[in-house]
Scaffold this active site. Structure first.
Site, short mmCIF file in Angstrom:
data_model
loop_
_atom_site.label_atom_id
_atom_site.label_comp_id
_atom_site.label_asym_id
_atom_site.label_seq_id
_atom_site.Cartn_x
_atom_site.Cartn_y
_atom_site.Cartn_z
N ARG A 65 9.92 -0.92 -8.06
CA ARG A 65 11.28 -0.78 -8.58
C ARG A 65 12.19 -1.98 -8.41
O ARG A 65 13.22 -2.08 -9.06
CB ARG A 65 11.96 0.41 -7.89
N ARG B 121 3.90 -2.13 -1.93
CA ARG B 121 4.81 -1.84 -3.05
C ARG B 121 5.27 -3.11 -3.78
O ARG B 121 6.39 -3.16 -4.29
CB ARG B 121 6.05 -1.06 -2.59
N ASP C 131 -0.16 6.10 -6.67
CA ASP C 131 0.63 6.79 -5.66
C ASP C 131 -0.31 7.56 -4.75
O ASP C 131 -1.28 8.17 -5.21
CB ASP C 131 1.62 7.75 -6.33
N TYR D 161 2.10 16.20 3.47
CA TYR D 161 2.77 16.42 2.18
C TYR D 161 2.37 17.75 1.56
O TYR D 161 3.21 18.48 1.02
CB TYR D 161 2.44 15.28 1.21
#
Lengths: 342, 342
Positions: free
Chosen positions: A26, A22, A70, A146
């Site tokens: 963010r 990552r 993703d 998921y």
């Protein structure tokens, strides 16, 4: 050629390579500026933006780039729908509810369903020919859980009850996802990715026996399928400290471990530097520690790696949003300084 | 005397003892009938009700009872407030936010703050003199992380940043919680509890290095303080598969492991049956599997325990709400049948 690629093949390097899961995300002001303009799915699906985000960590001095994407993207062409809900994370519009849902699931042509990712790979390679680019995908178990839970889960109740009660349906689901994942990673490499990482982020919910029986054979097939690509294959998992020796049966160049193990002990359990390269394993939270404490923690990881060829410095999981980019840059510098061959 | 107590001391028993974490709880219709009338905190604080709930699992044939209580109860007399919010779990009204909050924290007299728990212990012992009663408390780390995060947490960001940035405040917090936990367990034993279990349910969020430095010394002090009680001491943790050998330094009779390890391998890493008893380690989700699959899983755990004295059959964590009580009863019967000395 490249510190990162050499280390994957356990060749000596001038310094220990470092990158971060990552690393495009963010915690970066440049990323947040883009995110203020576009929703996450738009950013992921627009190659111009995804290329730009993938390249952001260059400024940190990392030794490899990882595609901005993703792990759940393949669930969209599989027909499950995907939304990113602020504060709640990814949610599926149509999770798999029945054995029939699983029977209907079909692999899809990658160029058609995920062409925008391949476009991003080509764009990154064109813009940055020098730093190696890592492609990636979710591991079959992590995708399956998921797809079954419809979002994050605490106990993986739907997943495990399917595994127990309908082993044939589970097997079919894993076969479809293994097929999709193999084709997806092949396409990424054909588009220019120079290494691939498979993220098994949630597989630590299982018992070792369940992992060996219902997951490992699919991973073995997946990595065999990727052998002819002649790029380093990295398997990442978390919460699997109880069965690291079982991972020896995977035909991969690199095993990426989380922070819940001592790196030296984990490496020994995986067969040692004679057998496989190791990636990791700083706790992502250490990046939020005071500078001196962070430096100690970085040196502790390096000390346990012992300067042996085949160590790629990384975190034990992804960078957290509250991380200060300056701390990330410091880690890169410290790793290089501490390991630079004199 | 008792299968359970004998096994804690690694003495041979006529059959392997079995009990279940959260064996008194939401999966039972009798429990849900009570819960329809009272909120959870009222149930916990009313000895008549708590005694009744503690005794419910007798009907399942278990070899030990565990007090119906909650690991977070001591946070109330510590001044943090506690509410159980349906669907959200426990939340604190005033979590610890600053180093000053920690400096102000003080141990409290157990009889005053948690007298109702001791009353429950006495009530259970009077009602059921034959089955041993296990008292319990949260481990200092697990209590500390709740006190800091204010509820459940994914990354334990507040906890770890305190550990990194304010080691003295962390040390004080752990000392207060160790003191409270020791006094609380002593009081439970004085009231009649015949064994004690310390629940370190969230400590698997740490790295082994952090655990060794900032948690283990406090646990060592805690268990030393409990040595004169002359009852078996059980340490339970989850997610600690990466550093089981470090648990050898704890002066306890029993280590309870989660389902993410093979029981035989875990036992060996803990020093083996010559050194310590082991408790576990069926995946709680296995109770939701079809009957035949569940039986196989139970036998797999027993096979790994190898019939050696010092195995207490249990789950790797608490029973989940969707569990069918008949499945729990079957496990008890299978464990006894499979291990009964002929």
């Amino acid at each position: 050629m490249s510190r990162f690629l050499d280390a994957c093949y356990r060749r000596p390097t001038d310094a220990t390579p470092v990158w971060f899961m990552r690393q495009a995300g963010r915690y970066q002001p440049e990323y947040r500026a883009l995110r203020a303009k576009y929703d996450l799915l738009t950013m992921l699906r627009t190659p111009e933006i995804a290329v730009q985000v993938t390249l952001l960590p260059k400024a940190l001095g990392v030794d490899a780039l990882i595609l901005f994407a993703d792990i759940l993207l393949p669930l969209v062409p599989l027909g499950l729908g995907l939304r990113f809900v602020p504060g709640k994370g990814p949610l599926l519009e149509r999770s798999l509810r029945t054995v029939d849902d699983i029977a209907r699931l079909q692999p899809f042509p990658i160029e058609e369903g995920l062409g925008f990712v391949l476009e991003t790979v080509r764009g990154v390679r064109a813009a940055e020919p020098d730093l190696p680019l890592i492609g990636f995908a979710g591991a079959p178990f992590t995708l399956a859980s998921y797809a079954l839970e419809g979002g994050g889960s605490r106990h993986y109740q739907r997943t495990k009850t399917l595994m127990y009660a309908h082993p044939d349906a589970w097997d079919r689901l894993m076969r479809v996802l293994t097929e999709v994942t193999a084709a997806y990673l092949q396409a990424q490499v054909q588009a220019g990715a120079q290494a691939v990482q498979v993220f098994d982020s949630w597989v630590g919910a299982l018992s070792p026996a369940m992992y060996r029986r219902a997951v490992l054979p699919h991973l073995q097939r997946l990595f065999s399928r990727l052998a002819d690509l002649r790029v380093p294959r990295i398997y990442f998992s978390t919460g699997t400290a109880g069965w690291l020796p079982d991972l020896r049966s995977l035909d991969v160049e690199v095993i990426s471990v989380d922070w819940r193990v001592d790196l030296d002990r984990a490496w020994a359990q995986l067969g040692g530097p004679e057998r496989v390269a190791i990636q990791g394993n700083l706790d992502p939270l250490a990046l939020l520690a005071p500078r001196d404490v962070l430096r100690e923690q970085v040196h502790e990881v390096l000390r346990r790696a012992g300067g042996r060829p085949g160590h790629i410095f990384n975190l034990g999981h992804g960078i957290l949003p509250d991380t200060d980019p300056d701390q990330v840059r410091r880690v890169v510098d410290w790793v290089h300084e501490a390991t630079l061959a004199v």
